[in-house]
Design a protein around this motif. Structure first.
Motif, PDB file in Angstrom:
ATOM      1  N   UNK A 140       0.812  -1.219   0.000  1.00  0.00           N
ATOM      2  CA  UNK A 140       0.000   0.000   0.000  1.00  0.00           C
ATOM      3  C   UNK A 140       0.851   1.277   0.000  1.00  0.00           C
ATOM      4  N   UNK A 141       2.133   1.144  -0.278  1.00  0.00           N
ATOM      5  CA  UNK A 141       2.998   2.338  -0.289  1.00  0.00           C
ATOM      6  C   UNK A 141       2.408   3.397  -1.218  1.00  0.00           C
ATOM      7  N   UNK A 142       2.487   4.652  -0.803  1.00  0.00           N
ATOM      8  CA  UNK A 142       1.896   5.727  -1.602  1.00  0.00           C
ATOM      9  C   UNK A 142       2.651   5.937  -2.914  1.00  0.00           C
ATOM     10  N   UNK A 143       3.980   5.721  -2.871  1.00  0.00           N
ATOM     11  CA  UNK A 143       4.766   5.884  -4.100  1.00  0.00           C
ATOM     12  C   UNK A 143       5.677   4.674  -4.300  1.00  0.00           C
ATOM     13  N   UNK A 144       5.565   4.066  -5.486  1.00  0.00           N
ATOM     14  CA  UNK A 144       6.409   2.914  -5.810  1.00  0.00           C
ATOM     15  C   UNK A 144       7.205   3.218  -7.073  1.00  0.00           C
ATOM     16  N   UNK A 145       8.495   2.990  -6.985  1.00  0.00           N
ATOM     17  CA  UNK A 145       9.345   3.238  -8.151  1.00  0.00           C
ATOM     18  C   UNK A 145      10.063   1.936  -8.485  1.00  0.00           C
ATOM     19  N   UNK A 146      10.064   1.600  -9.767  1.00  0.00           N
ATOM     20  CA  UNK A 146      10.782   0.399 -10.197  1.00  0.00           C
ATOM     21  C   UNK A 146      11.962   0.854 -11.048  1.00  0.00           C
ATOM     22  N   UNK A 147      13.172   0.621 -10.525  1.00  0.00           N
ATOM     23  CA  UNK A 147      14.362   1.125 -11.202  1.00  0.00           C
ATOM     24  C   UNK A 147      15.025   0.052 -12.050  1.00  0.00           C
ATOM     25  N   UNK A 148      15.481   0.478 -13.201  1.00  0.00           N
ATOM     26  CA  UNK A 148      16.184  -0.439 -14.076  1.00  0.00           C
ATOM     27  C   UNK A 148      17.248   0.346 -14.856  1.00  0.00           C
ATOM     28  N   UNK A 149      18.184  -0.377 -15.458  1.00  0.00           N
ATOM     29  CA  UNK A 149      19.207   0.258 -16.304  1.00  0.00           C
ATOM     30  C   UNK A 149      19.787  -0.831 -17.191  1.00  0.00           C
ATOM     31  N   UNK A 150      20.379  -0.417 -18.261  1.00  0.00           N
ATOM     32  CA  UNK A 150      21.018  -1.322 -19.207  1.00  0.00           C
ATOM     33  C   UNK A 150      22.044  -2.224 -18.473  1.00  0.00           C
ATOM     34  N   UNK A 151      22.000  -3.564 -18.688  1.00  0.00           N
ATOM     35  CA  UNK A 151      22.891  -4.469 -17.950  1.00  0.00           C
ATOM     36  C   UNK A 151      24.381  -4.125 -18.088  1.00  0.00           C
ATOM     37  N   UNK A 152      24.773  -3.657 -19.272  1.00  0.00           N
ATOM     38  CA  UNK A 152      26.183  -3.307 -19.501  1.00  0.00           C
ATOM     39  C   UNK A 152      26.569  -2.126 -18.596  1.00  0.00           C
ATOM     40  N   UNK A 153      25.699  -1.148 -18.523  1.00  0.00           N
ATOM     41  CA  UNK A 153      25.965   0.048 -17.710  1.00  0.00           C
ATOM     42  C   UNK A 153      25.983  -0.324 -16.226  1.00  0.00           C
ATOM     43  N   UNK A 154      25.068  -1.201 -15.816  1.00  0.00           N
ATOM     44  CA  UNK A 154      25.032  -1.632 -14.406  1.00  0.00           C
ATOM     45  C   UNK A 154      26.333  -2.344 -14.043  1.00  0.00           C
ATOM     46  N   UNK A 155      26.813  -3.209 -14.955  1.00  0.00           N
ATOM     47  CA  UNK A 155      28.047  -3.960 -14.680  1.00  0.00           C
ATOM     48  C   UNK A 155      29.235  -3.002 -14.558  1.00  0.00           C
ATOM     49  N   UNK A 156      29.275  -2.006 -15.430  1.00  0.00           N
ATOM     50  CA  UNK A 156      30.387  -1.033 -15.369  1.00  0.00           C
ATOM     51  C   UNK A 156      30.375  -0.289 -14.035  1.00  0.00           C
ATOM     52  N   UNK A 157      29.181   0.120 -13.595  1.00  0.00           N
ATOM     53  CA  UNK A 157      29.068   0.852 -12.316  1.00  0.00           C
ATOM     54  C   UNK A 157      29.549  -0.015 -11.164  1.00  0.00           C
ATOM     55  N   UNK A 158      29.103  -1.261 -11.152  1.00  0.00           N
ATOM     56  CA  UNK A 158      29.446  -2.174 -10.055  1.00  0.00           C
ATOM     57  C   UNK A 158      30.957  -2.473 -10.060  1.00  0.00           C
TER      58      UNK A 158
END
Ligand code: DC
Length: 244
Positions: A140-158
């Motif tokens: 019942x959260x008032x605001x829900x955000x679902x975050x995603x990003x390109x797998x290549x970009x996520x791997x570089x960040x990590x």
């Protein structure tokens, strides 16, 4: 303005924690990193050489695990404590990352963590990030955000993050770990990573930190305004009713 619950879910390494932490600071809300809780449980099993695939061991050990968050007065962030020990750094390494998704599939572990997350959030004014916050923890959260990003970009960040910490890891290992975690997190039986029907999708592949914060902050303000309007409308209709 009314206080709300903000649930942020999404894939590994798409910047959920950084964003959630910054947002909580800006709103003067409490931030809870639910992933850190699963990491702390994993760290407990690993550092005590316990076989988490053995259900009996899990049932005996789970009640001995106490997790809390305490403010770090230097960084102004809240650090994760496991049975009184600050494990904030220890739970972030590749070693824990390699097991945490498997530990997170254990039904009893999830039940214990979800109960704790609900308890930690008795008063609203909270930003919590994870995989099942908008679906299982706070449907019942008032605001829900679902975050995603390109797998290549996520791997570089990590990869950059781990390098900065001095971990000896290759880009291929990071990519493989992320792909495996995404797969386990999305396909497990017990509250899998899923986009809630009423979640707003944020693909931050090409967003700067500032653009992302503007986007989310505007959403929060809209939601808070809507909540205020709804409460006032209810109050107004109650008053009208009383006059009749
Ligand atoms: O957000 P993170 O990468 O630190 O999370 C570590 C792991 O914990 C992730 O691979 C899946 C699990 N997790 C979960 O199952 N449910 C949550 N609400 C948060 C994390």
């Amino acid at each position: 303005m009314r206080k709300i619950i903000i649930a942020i879910d999404g894939f590994s390494s798409c910047g959920k924690s950084t964003m959630a932490k910054d947002l909580a600071k800006k709103l003067h809300y409490r931030y809870i990193d639910s992933g850190a809780m699963y990491r702390a449980v994993t760290f407990y099993f690993m550092s005590n050489n316990l076989d988490y695939t053995n259900r009996e061991i899990v049932l005996i050990e789970l009640p001995k695990i106490h997790i809390e968050f305490n403010l770090n007065t230097e960084s102004k962030n809240s650090d994760t404590y496991l049975n009184g020990e600050n494990v904030e750094e220890k739970i972030r390494g590749m070693n824990v990352s390699m097991h945490v998704s498997n530990v997170s599939t254990i039904k009893e572990v999830r039940q214990a963590m979800v109960a704790l997350q609900k308890k930690m959030s008795k008063s609203k004014a909270i930003v919590m990030d994870g995989r099942d916050i908008g679906t299982a923890v706070f449907p019942d959260a008032e605001l829900k955000i679902f975050m995603t990003a390109n797998p290549e970009i996520r791997a570089q960040r990590r990869y950059k993050e781990l390098q900065a910490k001095g971990e000896d890891v290759t880009m291929d290992e990071v990519k493989q770990n992320l792909a495996e975690r995404d797969h386990i997190d999305s396909t497990r039986k017990e509250s899998p990573l899923q986009q809630a029907d009423d979640a707003i999708v944020l693909d931050n592949s090409h967003f700067s930190k500032e653009q992302q914060m503007d986007f989310v902050y505007n959403l929060v303000m809209e939601k808070k305004l809507m909540e205020d309007i709804q409460v006032n409308q209810l109050r107004f209709s109650d008053e009208q009713h009383d006059l009749v």
